[in-house]
Design a protein around this motif. Structure first.
Motif, PDB file in Angstrom:
ATOM      1  N   GLY A  16       0.829  -1.203   0.000  1.00 15.14           N
ATOM      2  CA  GLY A  16       0.000   0.000   0.000  1.00 15.14           C
ATOM      3  C   GLY A  16       0.858   1.244   0.000  1.00 15.14           C
ATOM      4  N   ALA A  17       0.211   2.371  -0.158  1.00 15.78           N
ATOM      5  CA  ALA A  17       0.908   3.655  -0.168  1.00 15.78           C
ATOM      6  C   ALA A  17       1.541   3.923   1.194  1.00 15.78           C
ATOM      7  N   LEU A  18       2.676   4.615   1.167  1.00 14.81           N
ATOM      8  CA  LEU A  18       3.413   4.924   2.394  1.00 14.81           C
ATOM      9  C   LEU A  18       2.560   5.743   3.351  1.00 14.81           C
ATOM     10  N   ARG A  19       2.528   5.293   4.623  1.00 15.57           N
ATOM     11  CA  ARG A  19       1.775   6.031   5.649  1.00 15.57           C
ATOM     12  C   ARG A  19       2.677   6.491   6.787  1.00 15.57           C
ATOM     13  N   GLY A  20       3.950   6.343   6.621  1.00 19.98           N
ATOM     14  CA  GLY A  20       4.875   6.677   7.723  1.00 19.98           C
ATOM     15  C   GLY A  20       5.358   5.419   8.392  1.00 19.98           C
TER      16      GLY A  20
END
Length: 346
Positions: free
Chosen positions: A339-343
């Protein structure tokens, strides 16, 4: 043994009967069935006569004359690994189509056992050998001197460019996976399955490093984790990585055993995939689609590799003299584990 319909006196058809029916000599019939040079019209007449008489040439007799068994040897590290099982299926399907039979041996990745297997196959006078080599170049160079028809599948040995090979485009597969993860915003991407200290990096690790360099992403050596493709070693490497580096946002596993270990460790550490860490691997095996979430993977064409290696050995002899391995494309299969980077988890 020969088999065929009764020829007047109740006996099975012989090569003499075929020659008489086709109006040619016995030597011509023999050349037709041994793959020798015969005019097309004559070949068709002989084959039509053989079909009419239901004549089948003796494989044993032909092998004795040619001092060959008519079979091919297939040397695998094992047959339980999903990739090896698919490659075996491809070799068997191709051999069946081409009229050959296959002798399957497992080396367990042991170079000494592999050398013993190759010696035995040469003694059995097989027509050729397909191998996923575990030994060194010297052993295989000696084997090629007595068995000129050798094809490598899935891997090659340095220093043996004369042995043809059929490979998956692992570098292309790794590159597409790194670019996909980087496109999701990941920069701290770990590579699980690096070379041991003092050993040269393999194709997949080199491709990983090159892909990051082209994207302008620095390679953190601490995130390139050495691991053998065995369950215990893979689990230990994955656990060490995810416990030591809480800032890792994505893991690229170099094989399905390493991918399995990464998924297990993430679950035991209560890490959410892909919210806390994205996981992807090389080799798309059956269980990857059954994971929760399903695992993103690079599909390597195991069955096609086996099929083409067998064709190369038995039929496409001209291709064997050309330089360079035959590369088959690997495909990125995107599923829900990335998934997209969330930290970072920190």
């Amino acid at each position: 043994m020969k088999g065929g319909q009764p020829v007047g006196d109740g006996r099975s058809a012989t090569i003499k009967d075929v020659a008489a029916a086709a109006g040619v000599g016995i030597a011509t019939v023999s050349r037709v069935f041994s793959g020798g040079s015969v005019a097309a019209a004559t070949r068709e007449r002989v084959l039509a006569a053989a079909a009419e008489l239901d004549y089948r040439p003796s494989a044993l007799g032909r092998g004795l004359k040619l001092r060959r068994s008519g079979g091919i040897g297939l040397v695998l590290p094992g047959v339980t690994d999903p990739f090896h099982a698919e490659l075996l299926a491809g070799v068997l399907a191709s051999a069946r189509t081409l009229g050959g039979h296959v002798i399957v041996e497992a080396s367990d990745g042991d170079p000494e056992r592999e050398a013993e297997i190759v010696d035995r196959l040469v003694e059995q006078r097989v027509d050729g050998i397909i191998a996923l080599p575990a030994g060194d170049a010297a052993d295989w160079r000696a084997a090629v001197r007595v068995c000129s028809s050798v094809v490598f599948a899935d891997r090659v040995l340095p220093g043996l460019p004369e042995i043809p090979a059929v490979l998956a485009d692992d570098a292309g597969g790794v590159r597409s996976l790194v670019e996909y993860l980087a496109g999701l915003g990941h920069r701290r991407i770990a590579f699980l399955g690096g070379a041991a200290p003092g050993e040269p990096p393999g194709v997949r690790e080199r491709a990983f490093r090159d892909a990051l360099a082209r994207l302008g992403v620095p390679v953190e050596e601490d995130l390139v984790v050495a691991a053998r493709p065995a369950r215990d070693a893979a689990y230990a490497a994955a656990a060490g990585l995810l416990q030591r580096r809480a800032d890792v946002t994505a893991v690229l596993a170099a094989g399905h055993l390493l991918g399995e270990a990464a998924v297990l460790v993430a679950r035991e550490l209560d890490l959410r995939v892909p919210a806390d860490v994205s996981i992807a691997m090389i080799d798309d095996v059956v269980w990857a689609e059954l994971c929760d979430p399903p695992l993103t993977a690079v599909a390597r064409p195991a069955r096609d590799i086996g099929h083409r290696a067998c064709e190369l050995l038995l039929r496409d002899r001209a291709r064997r003299s050309r330089g360079g391995p035959l590369l088959l494309p690997a495909e990125l299969v995107v599923r829900g584990s990335c998934g997209a980077l969330r930290g970072s988890r920190r």
